[in-house]
Design a protein around this motif. Structure first.
Motif, PDB file in Angstrom:
ATOM      1  N   LEU A  40       0.831  -1.206   0.000  1.00 37.12           N
ATOM      2  CA  LEU A  40       0.000   0.000   0.000  1.00 37.12           C
ATOM      3  C   LEU A  40       0.863   1.253   0.000  1.00 37.12           C
ATOM      4  CD1 LEU A  40      -2.849  -0.930   2.526  1.00 37.12           C
ATOM      5  CD2 LEU A  40      -2.839  -1.150   0.036  1.00 37.12           C
ATOM      6  N   ALA A  41       1.865   1.300   0.859  1.00 35.52           N
ATOM      7  CA  ALA A  41       2.713   2.488   0.956  1.00 35.52           C
ATOM      8  C   ALA A  41       3.398   2.792  -0.373  1.00 35.52           C
ATOM      9  CB  ALA A  41       3.750   2.299   2.059  1.00 35.52           C
ATOM     10  N   ALA A  42       3.798   1.753  -1.100  1.00 34.48           N
ATOM     11  CA  ALA A  42       4.449   1.942  -2.394  1.00 34.48           C
ATOM     12  C   ALA A  42       3.509   2.581  -3.411  1.00 34.48           C
ATOM     13  CB  ALA A  42       4.969   0.610  -2.927  1.00 34.48           C
ATOM     14  N   GLU A  43       2.190   2.445  -3.189  1.00 32.00           N
ATOM     15  CA  GLU A  43       1.199   3.035  -4.077  1.00 32.00           C
ATOM     16  C   GLU A  43       0.662   4.362  -3.536  1.00 32.00           C
ATOM     17  OE1 GLU A  43       0.441   1.829  -7.032  1.00 32.00           O
ATOM     18  OE2 GLU A  43       1.866   0.189  -6.739  1.00 32.00           O
ATOM     19  N   GLU A  44       1.348   4.921  -2.529  1.00 32.87           N
ATOM     20  CA  GLU A  44       0.968   6.185  -1.894  1.00 32.87           C
ATOM     21  C   GLU A  44      -0.363   6.094  -1.161  1.00 32.87           C
ATOM     22  OE1 GLU A  44       1.325   9.379  -4.724  1.00 32.87           O
ATOM     23  OE2 GLU A  44       3.336   8.768  -5.316  1.00 32.87           O
ATOM     24  N   ILE A  45      -0.683   4.890  -0.713  1.00 37.68           N
ATOM     25  CA  ILE A  45      -1.847   4.646   0.134  1.00 37.68           C
ATOM     26  C   ILE A  45      -1.326   4.514   1.561  1.00 37.68           C
ATOM     27  CG2 ILE A  45      -3.757   3.065   0.611  1.00 37.68           C
ATOM     28  CD1 ILE A  45      -3.236   2.093  -2.405  1.00 37.68           C
ATOM     29  N   ILE A  46      -1.886   5.244   2.482  1.00 44.56           N
ATOM     30  CA  ILE A  46      -1.399   5.243   3.863  1.00 44.56           C
ATOM     31  C   ILE A  46      -1.868   3.970   4.555  1.00 44.56           C
ATOM     32  CG2 ILE A  46      -1.386   6.462   6.066  1.00 44.56           C
ATOM     33  CD1 ILE A  46      -2.159   9.006   4.437  1.00 44.56           C
ATOM     34  N   PRO A  47      -0.933   3.075   4.922  1.00 43.82           N
ATOM     35  CA  PRO A  47      -1.365   1.810   5.522  1.00 43.82           C
ATOM     36  C   PRO A  47      -1.781   1.969   6.980  1.00 43.82           C
ATOM     37  CG  PRO A  47       1.024   1.870   5.338  1.00 43.82           C
ATOM     38  CD  PRO A  47       0.522   3.132   4.714  1.00 43.82           C
ATOM     39  N   VAL A  48      -2.805   1.238   7.348  1.00 40.36           N
ATOM     40  CA  VAL A  48      -3.264   1.147   8.730  1.00 40.36           C
ATOM     41  C   VAL A  48      -3.183  -0.320   9.102  1.00 40.36           C
ATOM     42  CG1 VAL A  48      -5.163   1.551  10.343  1.00 40.36           C
ATOM     43  CG2 VAL A  48      -4.833   3.099   8.388  1.00 40.36           C
ATOM     44  N   ARG A  49      -2.268  -0.667  10.014  1.00 50.77           N
ATOM     45  CA  ARG A  49      -2.051  -2.060  10.367  1.00 50.77           C
ATOM     46  C   ARG A  49      -3.182  -2.579  11.227  1.00 50.77           C
ATOM     47  NH1 ARG A  49       2.680  -4.725  10.575  1.00 50.77           N
ATOM     48  NH2 ARG A  49       1.262  -6.386  11.255  1.00 50.77           N
ATOM     49  N   GLY A  50      -3.798  -3.677  10.772  1.00 44.80           N
ATOM     50  CA  GLY A  50      -4.878  -4.306  11.516  1.00 44.80           C
ATOM     51  C   GLY A  50      -5.879  -4.912  10.565  1.00 44.80           C
ATOM     52  N   ASP A  51      -6.820  -5.664  11.103  1.00 47.76           N
ATOM     53  CA  ASP A  51      -7.892  -6.195  10.270  1.00 47.76           C
ATOM     54  C   ASP A  51      -9.197  -5.486  10.613  1.00 47.76           C
ATOM     55  OD1 ASP A  51      -8.949  -7.396  12.596  1.00 47.76           O
ATOM     56  OD2 ASP A  51      -7.893  -9.267  12.202  1.00 47.76           O
ATOM     57  N   VAL A  52     -10.250  -5.860   9.911  1.00 52.92           N
ATOM     58  CA  VAL A  52     -11.505  -5.135  10.057  1.00 52.92           C
ATOM     59  C   VAL A  52     -12.103  -5.307  11.451  1.00 52.92           C
ATOM     60  CG1 VAL A  52     -13.025  -6.983   9.225  1.00 52.92           C
ATOM     61  CG2 VAL A  52     -13.630  -4.585   8.796  1.00 52.92           C
ATOM     62  N   ASP A  53     -11.732  -6.373  12.150  1.00 50.24           N
ATOM     63  CA  ASP A  53     -12.255  -6.610  13.496  1.00 50.24           C
ATOM     64  C   ASP A  53     -11.446  -5.903  14.576  1.00 50.24           C
ATOM     65  OD1 ASP A  53     -14.342  -8.287  12.623  1.00 50.24           O
ATOM     66  OD2 ASP A  53     -12.946  -9.976  12.463  1.00 50.24           O
ATOM     67  N   SER A  54     -10.330  -5.286  14.193  1.00 45.75           N
ATOM     68  CA  SER A  54      -9.506  -4.576  15.166  1.00 45.75           C
ATOM     69  C   SER A  54     -10.044  -3.167  15.381  1.00 45.75           C
ATOM     70  CB  SER A  54      -8.054  -4.506  14.683  1.00 45.75           C
ATOM     71  OG  SER A  54      -7.942  -3.593  13.601  1.00 45.75           O
ATOM     72  N   ASP A  55      -9.432  -2.453  16.335  1.00 46.26           N
ATOM     73  CA  ASP A  55      -9.803  -1.058  16.591  1.00 46.26           C
ATOM     74  C   ASP A  55      -8.876  -0.071  15.877  1.00 46.26           C
ATOM     75  OD1 ASP A  55     -11.844  -1.894  18.262  1.00 46.26           O
ATOM     76  OD2 ASP A  55     -10.618  -1.769  20.082  1.00 46.26           O
ATOM     77  N   ALA A  56      -7.928  -0.590  15.082  1.00 42.74           N
ATOM     78  CA  ALA A  56      -6.874   0.257  14.517  1.00 42.74           C
ATOM     79  C   ALA A  56      -7.428   1.378  13.644  1.00 42.74           C
ATOM     80  CB  ALA A  56      -5.899  -0.602  13.714  1.00 42.74           C
ATOM     81  N   TRP A  57      -8.500   1.129  12.932  1.00 37.94           N
ATOM     82  CA  TRP A  57      -9.011   2.099  11.972  1.00 37.94           C
ATOM     83  C   TRP A  57     -10.079   3.026  12.531  1.00 37.94           C
ATOM     84  CZ3 TRP A  57     -14.263   1.307  10.632  1.00 37.94           C
ATOM     85  CH2 TRP A  57     -14.798   0.075  11.026  1.00 37.94           C
ATOM     86  N   LEU A  58     -10.635   2.689  13.680  1.00 36.12           N
ATOM     87  CA  LEU A  58     -11.763   3.457  14.210  1.00 36.12           C
ATOM     88  C   LEU A  58     -11.425   4.914  14.525  1.00 36.12           C
ATOM     89  CD1 LEU A  58     -13.442   0.754  16.482  1.00 36.12           C
ATOM     90  CD2 LEU A  58     -14.152   1.522  14.201  1.00 36.12           C
ATOM     91  N   PRO A  59     -10.242   5.245  15.094  1.00 34.61           N
ATOM     92  CA  PRO A  59      -9.948   6.653  15.374  1.00 34.61           C
ATOM     93  C   PRO A  59      -9.952   7.546  14.130  1.00 34.61           C
ATOM     94  CG  PRO A  59      -8.474   5.237  16.620  1.00 34.61           C
ATOM     95  CD  PRO A  59      -9.203   4.356  15.667  1.00 34.61           C
TER      96      PRO A  59
END
Length: 302
Positions: A40-59
Motif C-alpha cells: 500500500l505504501a508503495a502506491e501512496e496509500i497510507i497503511p493502517v495495520r490491523g484487520d476489520v475486526d480490530s480497533d486500529a481504523w476506528l480513530p
C-alpha cells in the motif's frame, strides 16, 4: 477527501485505492501484515495495520469523509463492521460534522440466477442466490441509515489483473481442459476491476448527492459463457472445455446468470466502462493472470 478502504489489498480495494490516490485524495488502507502495508505504501496509500475486526481504523473516523467497505464478510461480520462505524462516528465526530459516507460493496448475485428476465439497479430483489441471501438486508440497513450517508455498489463478476473468481477456470485451462461450473447457455454479468475503481471514485466524490442509492457496476451487455470457453481454449492452448454441475453454494452462485442492464451510474455520474469486454480482451486478461502466477508475484488478497 480523506477516504479509508477496508479491504484495501484485495481485488476490489487495491484498484479503487489507487484510482482515488490518482484523483488527488488522501487514502488510507487497512493491511493485515507488514508485507501488505508495504504494498500500500508503495502506491501512496497510507497503511493502517490491523484487520476489520480490530480497533486500529476506528480513530480515523473522526476526520474521514468516506469509508469504502470492500471486504468479503459473513452477515454477522458485515453488520458488526457497519455498527462499529456508526458508534465510532457518534463518539468521535462533532455534532456539526457532515454525515460520514459509508459505501458498502455488495454484488449482482443478490439478483439471483435467471436466464429470461432483465434486471436493473432498481429491480426489486426476490430470489438472491442462497449463498448471499443475507446480503439484501445488509444493503437496506446501509441505505436506510440516518447515522451515516449510506450507499451500496453492486459489482458484477470481476475480470482482469489476477483474474479474481475466474482463477479456477483459467487454471483448469492452463492444465489442458477448461472446466466451467454450470450448464451451457449461461451468461455472465461482468466488470473490469479498473472500471469498477473509476466508479468508486465517482461515487465517493459525488457521495453527498447519492445517499440511499444502490448502484450496479456492470458492463452494459452480459457475455455468453459458451463464447468465453471457446475463446479460452483458443488463447490458452487447452485441448477442450466441459461443464460440470455445481457442488456447493459458492459454485451455485458463481454459475448464476443475471441479465443486468445498469443505468443509474451512467445517469447520475456519467460513468461508462471503458475496458474491452471479457471475451474480446481475453488474450490480454489470460496473459495477465499467467504473469500474476509467476514466482515472486504478489497476489493481492482481501
Amino acid at each position: 477527501m480523506k477516504v479509508l478502504i477496508l479491504g484495501a489489498t484485495g481485488f476490489i480495494g487495491l484498484p479503487a485505492a489507487g484510482a482515488l490516490v490518482r484523483a488527488g485524495h488522501i487514502v488510507y488502507g487497512l493491511a493485515r501484515s507488514e508485507a501488505k502495508a508495504m504494498v500500500l505504501a508503495a502506491e501512496e496509500i497510507i497503511p493502517v495495520r490491523g484487520d476489520v475486526d480490530s480497533d486500529a481504523w476506528l480513530p480515523l473516523i473522526a476526520t474521514l469523509d468516506v469509508i469504502i467497505e470492500a471486504v468479503t464478510a459473513s452477515p454477522d461480520g458485515a453488520c458488526n463492521t457497519f455498527e462499529r462505524t456508526i458508534k465510532a462516528a457518534e463518539a468521535l465526530r462533532p455534532p456539526t460534522a457532515p454525515l460520514l459516507t459509508y459505501i458498502y460493496t455488495s454484488g449482482t448475485w443478490v439478483q439471483g440466477d435467471n436466464r429470461t428476465e432483465i434486471v436493473t439497479d432498481t429491480t426489486p430483489i426476490t430470489r438472491p442466490v442462497e449463498l448471499l441471501a443475507w446480503r439484501p438486508a445488509v444493503e437496506q440497513m446501509v441505505v436506510r441509515s440516518t447515522a451515516v450517508n449510506g450507499i451500496v455498489v453492486r459489482p458484477a463478476l470481476l475480470y482482469g489483473r489476477s483474474a479474481s473468481l475466474l482463477v479456477s477456470l483459467f487454471k483448469s485451462a492452463a492444465e489442458g481442459k477448461a472446466i466451467c461450473i454450470g450448464t451451457p447457455g449461461g451468461r455472465y454479468a461482468v466488470i473490469h476491476a479498473d472500471d469498477l475503481a473509476d466508479l468508486y471514485v465517482r461515487v465517493a466524490e459525488k457521495s453527498s448527492l447519492l445517499g440511499g442509492k444502490i448502484l450496479v457496476a456492470a458492463n452494459s451487455q452480459t457475455e455468453s459463457v459458451d463464447d468465453l470457453l471457446r475463446k479460452l481454449v483458443q488463447v490458452s492452448g487447452a485441448k477442450s472445455y466441459e461443464y460440470r454441475a455445481p457442488e456447493n453454494k459458492f459454485e451455485e452462485a458463481i454459475q448464476a446468470t443475471t441479465l443486468v442492464r445498469p443505468y443509474l451510474a451512467n445517469a447520475l455520474l456519467g460513468w461508462v466502462p471503458k475496458k474491452p469486454g471479457l471475451v474480446e480482451g481475453l488474450d490480454i486478461y489470460y496473459a495477465a493472470w499467467l504473469a500474476s502466477t509467476a514466482p515472486g508475484s504478489f497476489i493481492h488478497a482481501p
